[in-house]
Design an enzyme around this catalytic site. Structure first.
Site, PDB file in Angstrom:
ATOM      1  N   SER A   1     -15.389 -41.010 -25.551  1.00  0.00           N
ATOM      2  CA  SER A   1     -16.526 -41.548 -24.699  1.00  0.00           C
ATOM      3  C   SER A   1     -17.472 -42.025 -25.570  1.00  0.00           C
ATOM      4  CB  SER A   1     -17.322 -40.029 -24.184  1.00  0.00           C
ATOM      5  OG  SER A   1     -18.597 -40.288 -23.897  1.00  0.00           O
TER       6      SER A   1
ATOM      7  N   TYR B   1     -20.334 -47.921 -22.583  1.00  0.00           N
ATOM      8  CA  TYR B   1     -21.210 -48.282 -21.650  1.00  0.00           C
ATOM      9  C   TYR B   1     -21.728 -49.568 -22.358  1.00  0.00           C
ATOM     10  CZ  TYR B   1     -21.155 -43.542 -19.596  1.00  0.00           C
ATOM     11  OH  TYR B   1     -21.029 -42.301 -18.633  1.00  0.00           O
TER      12      TYR B   1
ATOM     13  N   THR C   1     -17.270 -48.181 -18.324  1.00  0.00           N
ATOM     14  CA  THR C   1     -17.893 -47.507 -16.919  1.00  0.00           C
ATOM     15  C   THR C   1     -18.998 -48.390 -16.353  1.00  0.00           C
ATOM     16  OG1 THR C   1     -17.095 -45.559 -18.069  1.00  0.00           O
ATOM     17  CG2 THR C   1     -18.789 -45.372 -16.223  1.00  0.00           C
TER      18      THR C   1
ATOM     19  N   LYS D   1     -13.890 -48.571 -14.963  1.00  0.00           N
ATOM     20  CA  LYS D   1     -14.079 -47.361 -14.305  1.00  0.00           C
ATOM     21  C   LYS D   1     -15.142 -47.159 -13.243  1.00  0.00           C
ATOM     22  CE  LYS D   1     -14.546 -42.335 -15.822  1.00  0.00           C
ATOM     23  NZ  LYS D   1     -15.687 -42.008 -15.916  1.00  0.00           N
TER      24      LYS D   1
ATOM     25  N   HIS E   1     -17.358 -40.724 -10.807  1.00  0.00           N
ATOM     26  CA  HIS E   1     -17.792 -40.243 -12.042  1.00  0.00           C
ATOM     27  C   HIS E   1     -18.057 -38.515 -11.840  1.00  0.00           C
ATOM     28  CE1 HIS E   1     -20.195 -41.502 -15.990  1.00  0.00           C
ATOM     29  NE2 HIS E   1     -20.372 -40.410 -15.881  1.00  0.00           N
TER      30      HIS E   1
HETATM   31  C1  LIG Z   1     -20.193 -33.498 -18.794  1.00  0.00           C
HETATM   32  C2  LIG Z   1     -19.706 -34.768 -18.424  1.00  0.00           C
HETATM   33  C3  LIG Z   1     -19.987 -35.842 -19.289  1.00  0.00           C
HETATM   34  C4  LIG Z   1     -19.441 -37.135 -19.062  1.00  0.00           C
HETATM   35  N1  LIG Z   1     -19.457 -38.036 -19.931  1.00  0.00           N
HETATM   36  C5  LIG Z   1     -18.951 -39.348 -19.427  1.00  0.00           C
HETATM   37  C6  LIG Z   1     -19.050 -40.465 -20.356  1.00  0.00           C
HETATM   38  O1  LIG Z   1     -19.519 -40.456 -21.393  1.00  0.00           O
HETATM   39  N2  LIG Z   1     -18.489 -41.468 -19.984  1.00  0.00           N
HETATM   40  C7  LIG Z   1     -17.777 -41.770 -18.602  1.00  0.00           C
HETATM   41  O2  LIG Z   1     -17.340 -42.890 -18.496  1.00  0.00           O
HETATM   42  N3  LIG Z   1     -17.654 -40.662 -17.979  1.00  0.00           N
HETATM   43  C8  LIG Z   1     -18.248 -39.436 -18.082  1.00  0.00           C
HETATM   44  N4  LIG Z   1     -17.990 -38.452 -17.348  1.00  0.00           N
HETATM   45  C9  LIG Z   1     -17.405 -38.811 -16.069  1.00  0.00           C
HETATM   46  C10 LIG Z   1     -15.935 -38.386 -16.406  1.00  0.00           C
HETATM   47  O3  LIG Z   1     -15.101 -39.223 -17.270  1.00  0.00           O
HETATM   48  C11 LIG Z   1     -15.017 -38.209 -15.068  1.00  0.00           C
HETATM   49  O4  LIG Z   1     -15.657 -39.347 -14.273  1.00  0.00           O
HETATM   50  C12 LIG Z   1     -15.540 -37.099 -14.426  1.00  0.00           C
HETATM   51  O5  LIG Z   1     -15.655 -35.926 -15.134  1.00  0.00           O
HETATM   52  C13 LIG Z   1     -14.612 -36.769 -13.055  1.00  0.00           C
HETATM   53  O6  LIG Z   1     -14.837 -35.659 -12.203  1.00  0.00           O
HETATM   54  P1  LIG Z   1     -14.387 -34.503 -12.476  1.00  0.00           P
HETATM   55  O7  LIG Z   1     -14.452 -34.061 -13.761  1.00  0.00           O
HETATM   56  O8  LIG Z   1     -15.249 -33.511 -11.437  1.00  0.00           O
HETATM   57  O9  LIG Z   1     -12.796 -34.442 -12.040  1.00  0.00           O
HETATM   58  C14 LIG Z   1     -18.758 -37.259 -17.660  1.00  0.00           C
HETATM   59  C15 LIG Z   1     -18.492 -36.148 -16.879  1.00  0.00           C
HETATM   60  C16 LIG Z   1     -19.002 -34.874 -17.249  1.00  0.00           C
HETATM   61  C17 LIG Z   1     -18.552 -33.727 -16.406  1.00  0.00           C
END
Ligand SMILES: Cc1cc2nc3c(=O)[nH]c(=O)nc-3n(C[C@H](O)[C@H](O)[C@H](O)COP(=O)(O)O)c2cc1C
Length: 440
Positions: free
Chosen positions: A143, A167, A193, A312, A336
């Site tokens: 990430s 990002y 993303t 994404k 997301h």
């Molecule tokens: C706590 C948390 C932090 C996240 N941080 C990022 C991130 O830094 N970059 C990103 O592209 N997506 C981030 N996401 C989204 C995840 O990559 C992913 O799209 C999402 O968790 C998918 O949904 P699900 O966990 O309900 O299956 C984050 C999600 C969560 C829960």
């Protein structure tokens, strides 16, 4: 979970064939001696246990979504609209769950998605996830908001696959620096993303007044970056000494300052006296994302990296087509995790339209709502080359660090393998929408 220790990535990938029966064997044999799996096998129980283990802010940050969390629920209920119609009397004794992605053979169609600020849930954060991903030979997407730098994570992963999620910052120079670090750290792809050009409206975090980054959490890719450090120094120098009298510090403010000081390289004592940690947080907040990016900017990115570019957050078929026309190499259909837009189309509902629009020109991955091997099966049958796991591995991390993440991954891959076989299939390329029927 010691069966893969000491193996190369190639050996680990082939060890994954028959993963379901092996995982069951492992669990049931251990059960004879009174041992139970260290973290719950179902995602609901996993989340419930993590809720007990975490503090309110950490739990809210991971569990929460945008608005009333309708999108988050739709990401799950979308799976209930599809059912598999199993076929019988086919020889399914040898199954191959492996899949090709950007020149790599993966043990199954599963990657660990980018999840930021993992230090909220476990002290080892991304480092534990990196070890787990390497042990299970599944790719980890670093990430941009990680708690441990990509270089430190890459250093514990051997030749195991890793990607970097970007990002798009307002500083071109910072973007270039992050990309070149990702290339040097051996990343196989760059995930951009697009759904977080601004942070979504997240009531659970708003109610607690909690944003991890404002406390210096989840900014390790920045504090380890030479361009970012220079920007911080410039900002601190330009600000000079604070002019206005500072408000009386509260206990929370002191904790926040210590958190920021910990996030900055160097000794804690020096950092507590330095303006740099605070300037780092302010610099981050002012440059981390760029709401003005458009299709025209993709050419700039394309010219700056040799890595495959994966977008994404694509949900509309027209955006998918346009992305491919612009030379993008892959797409992640994602909401997301429902954290950005409430009442959005769910990721799984959007998948068939995007797959149709892309028509085999590039791999399409599904993210958001995947909780089990049966979910992986449905997503792959609807045309996803692979899926990204998100919250489930964060819960596994919260409960048992590296071992917890490994268990979540091997449970999902194990169930996927058994679902494949029990529905009459022996390889992923046999899956298509025809193996499903619409029930909702
Ligand atoms: C706590 C948390 C932090 C996240 N941080 C990022 C991130 O830094 N970059 C990103 O592209 N997506 C981030 N996401 C989204 C995840 O990559 C992913 O799209 C999402 O968790 C998918 O949904 P699900 O966990 O309900 O299956 C984050 C999600 C969560 C829960």
């Amino acid at each position: 979970m010691s069966r893969t220790e000491g193996l190369t990535t190639v050996q680990r990938v082939s060890a994954a064939a028959g993963a379901g029966r092996r995982r069951q064997d492992e669990v049931y044999r251990a059960g004879v001696y009174g041992h139970r799996p260290r973290v719950p096998v179902t995602s609901r129980a996993l989340q419930a246990r993590a809720k007990q283990a975490l503090n309110a802010r950490a739990y809210a940050y991971v569990a929460g979504g945008a608005g009333d969390e309708v999108t988050q629920r739709s990401n799950r209920t979308a799976f209930d609209k599809w059912a598999v119609v199993p076929r019988v009397l086919r020889d399914v004794s040898n199954r191959d769950t492996s899949v090709e992605l950007f020149g790599r053979t993966l043990p199954g169609p599963v990657l660990l998605g980018p999840v930021g600020a993992l230090e909220l849930v476990h002290r080892e954060a991304d480092l534990a996830v990196a070890r787990a991903a390497a042990a299970e030979a599944v790719p980890m997407v670093f990430s941009n908001q990680a708690s441990v730098s990509m270089e430190e994570c890459a250093a514990v992963m051997g030749d195991s696959p890793r990607w970097f999620q970007l990002y798009w910052s307002t500083s071109d120079e910072l973007v270039e620096s992050l990309i070149s670090r990702a290339e040097k750290a051996g990343c196989d792809a760059l995930v951009v993303t697009l759904d977080t050009t601004m942070l979504g409206w997240r009531p659970r975090d708003l109610d607690l007044g909690h944003l991890p980054f404002a406390l210096g959490k989840g900014i390790a890719q920045y504090t380890s970056d030479p361009v970012f450090r220079r920007l911080v120094e410039e900002r601190a120098a330009a600000a000079g000494a604070p002019r206005d009298p500072q408000p009386r510090p509260t206990l929370s403010a002191v904790r926040a300052l210590v958190g920021m000081a910990r996030a900055w390289p160097g000794s804690l004592t020096d950092n507590l006296r330095s303006p740099l940690p605070r300037a780092a947080v302010e610099t981050f907040l002012s440059i981390y994302s760029r709401p003005s990016i458009t299709w025209a900017d993709l050419a700039w990115l394309r010219s700056r990296t040799r890595l495959p570019i994966v977008l994404k957050g694509v949900l509309h078929p027209d955006d998918a087509r346009r992305a491919l026309d612009e030379g993008v190499d892959g797409l992640v259909v994602s909401t997301h995790g429902g954290r950005q837009v409430d009442r959005s189309i769910s990721a799984l509902d959007a998948l068939p339209g995007v797959v149709n629009a892309v028509f085999d020109r590039a791999p399409v991955l599904l993210d958001s709502g995947v909780r089990s091997g049966a979910d992986v099966f449905t997503a792959v049958a609807l045309g996803a080359r692979a899926v990204l796991l998100g919250r489930p591995f964060a819960w596994g991390l919260a409960l048992d660090g590296e071992r917890g993440v490994r268990q979540v991954v091997s449970d999902v891959l194990g169930e996927f393998d058994l679902t494949l076989g029990l529905t009459g299939h022996t390889a992923i390329d046999q899956l298509s929408p025809e193996v499903l029927t619409r029930v909702g």
